[in-house]
Design a protein around this motif. Structure first.
Motif, PDB file in Angstrom:
ATOM      1  N   PRO A  91       0.803  -1.233   0.000  1.00  0.00           N
ATOM      2  CA  PRO A  91       0.000   0.000   0.000  1.00  0.00           C
ATOM      3  C   PRO A  91       0.830   1.276   0.000  1.00  0.00           C
ATOM      4  N   ARG A  92       2.119   1.181   0.218  1.00  0.00           N
ATOM      5  CA  ARG A  92       2.964   2.379   0.251  1.00  0.00           C
ATOM      6  C   ARG A  92       3.378   2.852  -1.137  1.00  0.00           C
ATOM      7  N   GLY A  93       3.107   2.058  -2.161  1.00  0.00           N
ATOM      8  CA  GLY A  93       3.491   2.431  -3.511  1.00  0.00           C
ATOM      9  C   GLY A  93       3.987   1.225  -4.281  1.00  0.00           C
ATOM     10  N   ARG A  94       4.636   1.490  -5.398  1.00  0.00           N
ATOM     11  CA  ARG A  94       5.140   0.397  -6.250  1.00  0.00           C
ATOM     12  C   ARG A  94       6.427  -0.144  -5.646  1.00  0.00           C
ATOM     13  N   LEU A 134      -1.007 -12.737   7.339  1.00  0.00           N
ATOM     14  CA  LEU A 134       0.305 -12.335   6.853  1.00  0.00           C
ATOM     15  C   LEU A 134       0.223 -11.016   6.104  1.00  0.00           C
ATOM     16  N   ALA A 135       1.290 -10.250   6.199  1.00  0.00           N
ATOM     17  CA  ALA A 135       1.365  -8.965   5.506  1.00  0.00           C
ATOM     18  C   ALA A 135       1.700  -9.177   4.024  1.00  0.00           C
ATOM     19  N   PHE A 136       1.310  -8.182   3.226  1.00  0.00           N
ATOM     20  CA  PHE A 136       1.673  -8.121   1.816  1.00  0.00           C
ATOM     21  C   PHE A 136       1.283  -9.428   1.091  1.00  0.00           C
ATOM     22  N   ASP A 137       2.157  -9.907   0.213  1.00  0.00           N
ATOM     23  CA  ASP A 137       1.914 -11.162  -0.503  1.00  0.00           C
ATOM     24  C   ASP A 137       2.816 -12.263   0.027  1.00  0.00           C
TER      25      ASP A 137
END
Length: 242
Positions: A91-94, A134-137
């Motif tokens: 969510p912070r960007g690419r 879990l965070a992210f992917d």
């Protein structure tokens, strides 16, 4: 057409680490609990951003592992697992992440550091089943790391590294069952192991058993690449597995 000069997109580069070991005859993965947003308090892989443009990516992976878990990175052999760059993964960007994998026996308890609120070993089957948030992917990255480990056991003698200097075939089978997450037929496993020349060799003695015949002892043989490979049979779930 436009005469405006092309402006490259802002892309951040990060590293993530999948560290696998066996504990209590189960495959475990090293996770930290995030102490900062995004995904504060969620479990995540150790990792983070490169410090500066001149930092080597592998060096960044070693640094992050040391900072977030206090593990002795010199004892681990890191291999690149893959590159993960879906546009919405952070969510912070690419953010594009280069993931690394290490598989080692008898790793110690980690100590959390920097932005990690906690660090510890988690059963891989719990992680892959979705029991942990879990965070992210990171669940996808862990799944890829576990599959890489399973393939390594098919084609290399890695399993012997998780046994003692001498071991029984039953103990070797326990390693395969823990990593593959399936129950193996002892007779078929014995035949496959014995058919793979140089995989294991007799240690010249037997271990006394409480009941029944003494168990033959073996040690790792000279072969590091298995031929024929130890191909996984069709999965039959074992208790606590996937």
């Amino acid at each position: 057409m436009t005469d405006d000069p092309w402006v490259p997109p802002v892309v951040l580069l990060a590293v993530d680490l999948v560290i696998l070991t066996l504990r209590d005859s189960r495959l475990h993965v090293l996770l930290v609990r995030r102490g900062v947003d995004p995904y504060k308090d969620a479990f995540a892989l150790p990792g983070g951003f490169l410090n500066h443009a001149g930092e080597d990516i592998t060096a960044a992976a070693h640094r992050e592992l040391s900072e977030e878990t206090d593990l002795d990175v010199e004892t681990l052999s890191l291999e690149q697992l893959g590159v993960y760059g879906d546009p919405g993964r952070d969510p912070r960007g690419r953010v594009v992440s280069v993931a690394y994998l290490a598989i080692a026996p008898s790793l110690p308890e980690p100590t959390a550091g920097t932005d990690a609120a906690d660090a510890g070993w988690q059963p891989a089957d719990h992680v892959l089943s979705g029991d942990l948030q879990l965070a992210f992917d990171h669940r996808r990255i862990i799944a890829d790391g576990v599959e890489r480990a399973r393939v390594k056991l098919e084609h290399s003698a890695l399993a012997t590294a998780f046994c003692g200097p001498t071991f029984t075939i039953t103990e070797l089978q326990n390693v395969y069952e823990a990593v593959w997450g399936i129950r193996l037929d002892p007779r078929n496993f014995y035949r496959k192991v014995q058919k793979t020349e140089g995989f294991i060799v007799p240690a010249g003695r037997a271990r006394k058993a409480v009941t029944g015949r003494p168990a033959r002892l073996y040690r790792a043989g000279p072969r590091t690449v298995l031929y024929p490979p130890m191909i996984r049979p069709a999965p039959v779930s074992i208790e606590g597995g996937e």
